[in-house]
Design an enzyme around this catalytic site. Structure first.
Site, PDB file in Angstrom:
ATOM      1  N   LYS A  50      -4.635  32.188  -0.691  1.00 41.06           N
ATOM      2  CA  LYS A  50      -5.767  32.349  -1.617  1.00 41.06           C
ATOM      3  C   LYS A  50      -7.127  32.304  -0.911  1.00 41.06           C
ATOM      4  O   LYS A  50      -8.087  32.920  -1.352  1.00 41.06           O
ATOM      5  CB  LYS A  50      -5.718  31.274  -2.700  1.00 41.06           C
ATOM      6  N   SER A  86       3.798  32.580   1.198  1.00 46.63           N
ATOM      7  CA  SER A  86       2.397  32.664   0.773  1.00 46.63           C
ATOM      8  C   SER A  86       1.693  31.323   0.711  1.00 46.63           C
ATOM      9  O   SER A  86       0.469  31.255   0.766  1.00 46.63           O
ATOM     10  CB  SER A  86       2.308  33.372  -0.580  1.00 46.63           C
ATOM     11  N   GLU A 107     -10.849  30.712 -12.064  1.00 49.01           N
ATOM     12  CA  GLU A 107      -9.764  30.183 -12.875  1.00 49.01           C
ATOM     13  C   GLU A 107      -8.686  29.710 -11.924  1.00 49.01           C
ATOM     14  O   GLU A 107      -8.601  30.180 -10.793  1.00 49.01           O
ATOM     15  CB  GLU A 107      -9.216  31.284 -13.792  1.00 49.01           C
TER      16      GLU A 107
END
Lengths: 267, 406
Positions: free
Chosen positions: B99, B388, B121
């Site tokens: 991210k 990830s 968010e």
């Protein structure tokens, strides 16, 4: 001439401004939505925006979010809403505009939705999240069915956007009074006359203002420069407070009449 | 440099209005259009601005820790008996997941646009932590919307965000999860659009977000491609990644889009099973619709009401998916499969035991699929799986699901 156009022309002749009231279909229930619209008609309201409840109303504040959720909890379906319009049409010529997010329209089927609007007596739609760039198919079906297409403008809209939106809008142009979501507010933004003025430079269409309007004073002050006002959340709050009590329609009628009175003293 | 680190690789999509075939576009209140135009314009300038590109690649290297390793998983390869398995180690990125690749890039853009306040968010909290981190790094004010349900599930990440100086705003509407946090962030953005930039966390939302997030995450696939050519002298045969909104998947897929020989497999969360209706396998079981600003596959009712979703992994628990994945599905370029909660837990344990890697529950879905189709790949085929994020954040959920009392 659609019912909206006819109504705006009549108002102009009388020197009055339009009062447009928003309610969510199915709150507190479908039958009472029919009687609420009749009460609005009796109060002299010029057009109704009938909201289709949506699970994720991202342009709406807490009042309309909660109203939509109550309606969905009641099991309201899209076809129920067309039934509401049919029942109102049996005895009333009040202009009715559907206000919806695009997904319910798309899932119903764009062509089928337009046809159902026409056959039930809907006069036009506001598709809150359908931008002009994405609207070609919907506008096409609306024209075919004689439905007005009302698009929104905002304080952030550039001259270029005002032109694009004005070209596609019929019935009226809807100016959002402030950046933000729907919801009753204490005061009216001071930069509103400037926004309405910029819009008037690009269109002959009536210009109405909504978002945050709740009192006769708001209505009168906006009526001084706009052709109409839209009141939503404040009315939805009154409906929420009354629930299914007997006084619901009387409460709605009294409130709407007090707002309508304010559209008659602006000139 | 001859090729920009953000250069779209042989991409004909999206078009100028953000369409990936019939998907994508902009479905938002008119108020936001000028801000989306501003973001598109600023990003177009930044893409060819050497100063921006130098800053981004510098931070990628020195702050995020890129390139992340491409690790040959010897014991997993042996265990599964087919396919040489490589793992792309995005879990080693600063903050523990991919991210941050997006958050840092967008924070630089926000600063260029003169926006001093950031909103985001978050579901699992990984994007919230990444955004809070980027904001701390750049001195930006940061508000993160998070569903009350997720705040309870991910208490540690909530505290991490607070330590990083962000405000975590609880969302009590709707299902109180990622979908509602996203709606609430959009409402905030509509209200404060002139001062605020919205760092959306996945390759979803109105144009230009799906493209912007894809481009910023494509560093994963570009590195993988180069590392693979260096190690094996050829491209992989298969690339596998988990898909919620789909940012890590589009990031590793995208640089391989034109290498048609490379199979791309996205793994969705089947939750308690597709048949139970309690899942978030959007591409597997949904149909096209409009949510949160773009057209894509959605889980929804006949009337277009958005359906509640479920996954053991908060990061996959979303009823939509990025529009480019819908496009890749319809065009047949990528395949999408699904893995249940319990299969994901098995995938998690398998990777822990054999490779000493604690995968995030999101990424565990990708490894579970690998295990599920064991035997499908030939011994000489090369398979890359995107890890990830790391699984530390999921220890509470995992112990609970396995019935372990600490």
């Amino acid at each position: 001439m659609t019912r909206l156009t006819t109504r705006f022309a009549a108002l102009r002749g009388r020197g009055e401004k339009a009062l447009i009231c928003y309610v969510v279909a199915g709150d507190p229930n479908i039958d009472r939505t029919v009687s609420i619209i009749r009460a609005l008609d009796r109060a002299g309201v010029d057009a109704v925006e009938l909201g289709i409840p949506f699970s994720d109303p991202l342009a709406d504040g807490p009042s309309i979010q909660a109203s939509s959720q109550r309606s969905l909890d009641n099991g309201t379906r899209i076809d129920d809403m067309f039934e509401v319009v049919r029942q109102v049409r049996a005895s009333s010529g009040i202009p009715i505009v559907l206000m919806t997010y695009f997904n319910p329209t798309m899932q119903y089927g764009v062509e089928r939705f337009a046809n159902a609007c026409k056959s039930s007596g809907v006069d036009g739609t506001i598709q809150t999240d359908l931008t002009p760039e994405e609207s070609e198919e919907w506008v096409g079906h609306s024209r075919r069915c004689g439905l007005d297409t009302i698009f929104l403008l905002a304080p952030t809209s550039t001259i270029n956007r005002i032109e694009v939106v004005s070209k596609l809008s019929t019935g009226f142009v809807y100016c959002v009074s402030r950046t933000g979501v729907t919801g009753a507010r204490a005061d009216v933004p001071t930069d509103l006359p400037g926004l309405v003025g910029r819009v008037r430079e690009k269109t002959e269409m009536p210009v109405c203002v909504g978002f945050g309007i709740s009192t006769p004073e708001h209505v009168a002050s906006i009526g001084a420069f706009a052709d109409g006002v839209v009141v939503g959340s404040a009315l939805v709050n009154i409906i929420a407070a009354a629930g299914t009590s007997e006084s619901l329609e009387a409460d709605v009628e009294q409130y709407a009449a007090s707002l309508k009175q304010a559209t008659r003293r602006t000139q | 440099m001859s090729t920009s680190i953000l250069e779209p690789i042989g991409s004909s999509v999206p078009d100028s209005l953000g369409h990936f075939g019939p998907f994508g576009g902009r479905f938002v209140p008119e108020t936001l259009i000028p801000a989306l135009d501003e973001l598109s314009a600023e990003y177009a300038r930044a893409q060819i601005d050497p100063a921006f590109l130098a800053e981004l690649s510098g931070l990628n290297r020195d702050y995020i820790g890129r390139p992340t390793p491409l690790y040959f998983a010897e014991r997993l390869t042996e265990e599964l008996g087919g396919g040489r398995i490589y793992i792309k180690r995005e879990d080693l990125c600063h903050t523990g997941a991919h991210k941050i690749n997006n958050a840092i890039g967008q924070a630089i853009l926000a600063r260029r646009m003169g926006k001093k306040r950031i909103i985001a968010e978050t579901g699992a909290g990984q994007h919230g932590v990444a955004t809070a981190t980027a904001c701390a790094r750049f001195g930006l004010e940061c508000d993160v919307y998070m569903g009350v349900e997720d705040i309870h599930r991910q208490a540690l990440n909530v505290y991490r965000m607070k330590l990083l100086g962000a405000r975590v705003i609880p969302v009590t509407s709707g299902t109180q999860t990622l979908k509602d946090a996203t709606s609430e962030a959009i409402r905030d953005w509509v209200t404060n659009v002139t001062t605020t930039h919205y760092i959306i966390g996945s390759a979803v939302g109105p144009h230009p977000y799906p493209m912007l997030v894809r481009d910023l995450q494509s560093v994963i696939g570009r590195e993988t491609r180069a590392q693979m050519l260096e190690r094996e002298g050829r491209l992989p045969d298969v690339v596998i990644a988990c898909v919620g909104g789909g940012s890590n998947a589009i990031g590793i897929f995208h640089p391989f889009i034109n290498d048609v020989r490379v199979r791309l497999i996205g793994v969705e969360a089947a939750g308690r099973g597709i048949g139970t209706g309690e899942h978030c396998a959007t591409l597997t079981a949904g149909r096209p619709g409009v949510l949160h600003g773009s057209m894509s596959y959605l889980l929804q009712s006949e009337d277009g009401q958005i359906a509640p979703s479920h996954s053991i992994s908060a990061g996959l628990d979303y009823p939509g998916v990025g529009p480019e994945h819908s496009f890749l599905k319809e065009s047949g370029r990528a395949e999408y499969v699904s893995i249940t909660d319990s299969e994901a837990l098995e995938g998690f344990q398998l990777l822990a035991r054999l490779e000493g890697l604690l995968a995030a529950l999101e990424s565990s879905h990708a490894f579970a699929h690998l295990s599920k189709v064991r035997g499908e790949f030939a011994a000489d085929q090369i398979v890359v799986v995107n890890l990830s994020g790391r699984g530390d954040k999921d220890m509470g959920t995992i112990t609970q699901e396995l019935g372990i009392v600490l």
